[in-house]
Write an enzyme that holds these catalytic residues in place. Structure first.
Site, PDB file in Angstrom:
ATOM      1  N   ASN A 103       0.788  -1.084  -0.104  1.00  0.00           N
ATOM      2  CA  ASN A 103       0.227  -0.114  -0.436  1.00  0.00           C
ATOM      3  C   ASN A 103       0.859   1.092  -0.068  1.00  0.00           C
ATOM      4  O   ASN A 103       1.333   1.785   1.202  1.00  0.00           O
ATOM      5  CB  ASN A 103      -0.744   0.044   1.491  1.00  0.00           C
ATOM      6  CG  ASN A 103      -1.835   1.068   1.251  1.00  0.00           C
ATOM      7  OD1 ASN A 103      -1.437   2.057   0.843  1.00  0.00           O
ATOM      8  ND2 ASN A 103      -3.400   1.019   1.291  1.00  0.00           N
ATOM      9  N   GLU A 123      -3.784   1.918  -3.180  1.00  0.00           N
ATOM     10  CA  GLU A 123      -3.730   3.152  -3.085  1.00  0.00           C
ATOM     11  C   GLU A 123      -3.059   4.036  -3.548  1.00  0.00           C
ATOM     12  O   GLU A 123      -1.909   4.988  -3.461  1.00  0.00           O
ATOM     13  CB  GLU A 123      -3.886   3.582  -0.899  1.00  0.00           C
ATOM     14  CG  GLU A 123      -4.983   3.015  -0.214  1.00  0.00           C
ATOM     15  CD  GLU A 123      -4.865   4.328   0.746  1.00  0.00           C
ATOM     16  OE1 GLU A 123      -5.293   5.345   0.773  1.00  0.00           O
ATOM     17  OE2 GLU A 123      -4.468   3.826   1.741  1.00  0.00           O
ATOM     18  N   TYR A 130      -7.595  -3.778  -2.248  1.00  0.00           N
ATOM     19  CA  TYR A 130      -7.936  -2.931  -1.485  1.00  0.00           C
ATOM     20  C   TYR A 130      -8.888  -2.893  -1.177  1.00  0.00           C
ATOM     21  O   TYR A 130     -10.144  -2.334  -1.145  1.00  0.00           O
ATOM     22  CB  TYR A 130      -7.400  -0.964  -2.107  1.00  0.00           C
ATOM     23  CG  TYR A 130      -7.423  -0.353  -1.538  1.00  0.00           C
ATOM     24  CD1 TYR A 130      -6.892  -0.033   0.003  1.00  0.00           C
ATOM     25  CD2 TYR A 130      -7.917   0.812  -1.453  1.00  0.00           C
ATOM     26  CE1 TYR A 130      -7.020   0.753   1.397  1.00  0.00           C
ATOM     27  CE2 TYR A 130      -8.151   2.030  -0.060  1.00  0.00           C
ATOM     28  CZ  TYR A 130      -7.551   1.736   0.783  1.00  0.00           C
ATOM     29  OH  TYR A 130      -7.624   2.309   2.060  1.00  0.00           O
ATOM     30  N   ASP A 157      -4.263  -4.689   0.497  1.00  0.00           N
ATOM     31  CA  ASP A 157      -4.228  -4.765   1.628  1.00  0.00           C
ATOM     32  C   ASP A 157      -5.696  -5.238   2.326  1.00  0.00           C
ATOM     33  O   ASP A 157      -6.783  -4.314   1.813  1.00  0.00           O
ATOM     34  CB  ASP A 157      -4.529  -3.047   1.540  1.00  0.00           C
ATOM     35  CG  ASP A 157      -4.810  -2.415   3.493  1.00  0.00           C
ATOM     36  OD1 ASP A 157      -5.254  -3.184   3.991  1.00  0.00           O
ATOM     37  OD2 ASP A 157      -4.542  -1.170   3.386  1.00  0.00           O
ATOM     38  N   ASN A 206      -7.349  -4.805   5.641  1.00  0.00           N
ATOM     39  CA  ASN A 206      -7.855  -4.528   6.009  1.00  0.00           C
ATOM     40  C   ASN A 206      -8.809  -4.865   7.683  1.00  0.00           C
ATOM     41  O   ASN A 206      -9.388  -4.576   7.667  1.00  0.00           O
ATOM     42  CB  ASN A 206      -9.011  -2.432   5.701  1.00  0.00           C
ATOM     43  CG  ASN A 206      -8.028  -1.955   5.270  1.00  0.00           C
ATOM     44  OD1 ASN A 206      -7.799  -0.828   5.693  1.00  0.00           O
ATOM     45  ND2 ASN A 206      -8.485  -0.947   4.144  1.00  0.00           N
ATOM     46  N   ASP A 210       2.537   4.491   4.899  1.00  0.00           N
ATOM     47  CA  ASP A 210       2.523   4.354   6.852  1.00  0.00           C
ATOM     48  C   ASP A 210       2.294   2.665   6.595  1.00  0.00           C
ATOM     49  O   ASP A 210       1.774   2.187   7.389  1.00  0.00           O
ATOM     50  CB  ASP A 210       1.317   4.790   6.724  1.00  0.00           C
ATOM     51  CG  ASP A 210      -0.257   4.941   6.466  1.00  0.00           C
ATOM     52  OD1 ASP A 210      -0.019   4.006   4.528  1.00  0.00           O
ATOM     53  OD2 ASP A 210      -1.693   5.332   5.768  1.00  0.00           O
ATOM     54  N   HIS A 211       2.776   2.044   4.964  1.00  0.00           N
ATOM     55  CA  HIS A 211       2.382   0.648   5.266  1.00  0.00           C
ATOM     56  C   HIS A 211       3.731   0.178   4.635  1.00  0.00           C
ATOM     57  O   HIS A 211       4.863   0.430   3.846  1.00  0.00           O
ATOM     58  CB  HIS A 211       1.579  -0.068   3.747  1.00  0.00           C
ATOM     59  CG  HIS A 211       0.184  -0.295   4.229  1.00  0.00           C
ATOM     60  ND1 HIS A 211      -0.956  -0.686   4.820  1.00  0.00           N
ATOM     61  CD2 HIS A 211      -0.695   1.473   4.484  1.00  0.00           C
ATOM     62  CE1 HIS A 211      -1.905  -1.045   4.493  1.00  0.00           C
ATOM     63  NE2 HIS A 211      -2.093   0.562   4.791  1.00  0.00           N
TER      64      HIS A 211
END
Length: 261
Positions: free
Chosen positions: A7, A34, A110, A149, A151, A246-247
């Site tokens: 991501n 993303e 995603y 991702d 989530n 952030d990943h």
DNA sequence: ATGGTCGTCATACGA
């Protein structure tokens, strides 16, 4: 063959990091999430110069996924059959892209975030996953990997402090059941056994520096493909320092040549 | 309960 998922949190702002990642690990296929860009906005020259083909989909700054491959990029599909739509401004086709790369069908996914349990986005997330499961049942006879991702934190150990997530998404029983449903269908998550630890750390509060993260990026494979996995690792160094996503990228090695049958 | 930090586009919103 070496595949990876990341991501990237904006492909345009981190194209230099993507190119360095491909070089550093000699990645054959990279799935990105993303990307936050339309196809016509992507800077592709550096990738093409390295011998990679790119398939991407995105609508403005929302979501966006891509596949970058140097072992072929055939039969590209945008969205999976039955993928539910959300409408403006979130474009459903910007959450899944699939292609055959080196003899493996790879989906860059995603999964919707969900925002808050009970939120319409949360309902959409569960519906999206249920429909992905239905579509994926038709793919089990060919080597396929559902990467990206998700989530979802499948276990309590996948959260730095699960007591802080009592009112949050990613850990609710319905989300975990949605993930487990793939395993019940015979899919196998192939990174955990080789690569423990988190894959995402919030930008807030120095979460990475304190290793307070989540494990939400996974590679879910058909059994025959899972048997070919020889190793995996999380590139934590990519998450460190200024300008990081952030990943962290998750890298998986597969036995056999790209075109092996 | 709140706020903290990113990226994008425009100074609000989603993550």
């Amino acid at each position: 063959m070496r595949i990876a998922t990341w991501n990237v949190n904006s492909l345009r702002s981190r194209i230099d990091r993507v190119e360095a990642l491909l070089d550093r690990h000699e990645i054959d296929v990279l799935a990105l999430q993303e990307t936050k860009a339309r196809e016509d906005q992507l800077p592709l020259m550096g990738l093409e110069a390295r011998g990679y083909d790119v398939a991407a989909v995105g609508v403005d700054q929302w979501n966006g996924v891509a596949l970058i491959s140097r072992v072929g990029l055939d039969d590209v599909e945008v969205g999976f059959p039955g993928m539910p739509g959300w409408g403006d401004p979130v474009a459903p086709e910007a959450r899944a892209i699939g292609a055959i790369c080196g003899g493996v069908r790879i989906w860059s996914l995603y999964v919707p975030n969900g925002r808050k349990p009970g939120d319409p986005h949360y309902v959409y997330k569960l519906d999206w996953l249920a429909r992905l499961r239905d579509a994926a049942r038709a793919w089990r006879d060919t080597p396929t990997a559902l990467v990206g991702d998700w989530n979802i934190c499948p276990t309590d150990d996948d959260v730095f402090d699960v007591t802080r997530f009592l009112t949050s998404t990613h850990v609710t029983p319905p989300e975990r059941a949605a993930f487990q449903a793939f395993l019940d269908d015979g899919w196998l998550e192939v990174t955990r056994a080789h690569a423990p630890g988190f894959t995402y750390w919030d930008y807030y509060r120095q979460r990475f520096e304190r290793d307070r993260g989540l494990k939400i990026d996974f590679v879910v494979a058909t059994p025959a493909l899972a048997e070919r996995v020889t190793g995996a690792f999380i590139d934590r160094e990519e998450r460190a320092g200024q300008g990081a996503s952030d990943h962290a990228p998750v890298v998986v090695d597969l036995e056999g040549r790209a075109d092996a049958t």
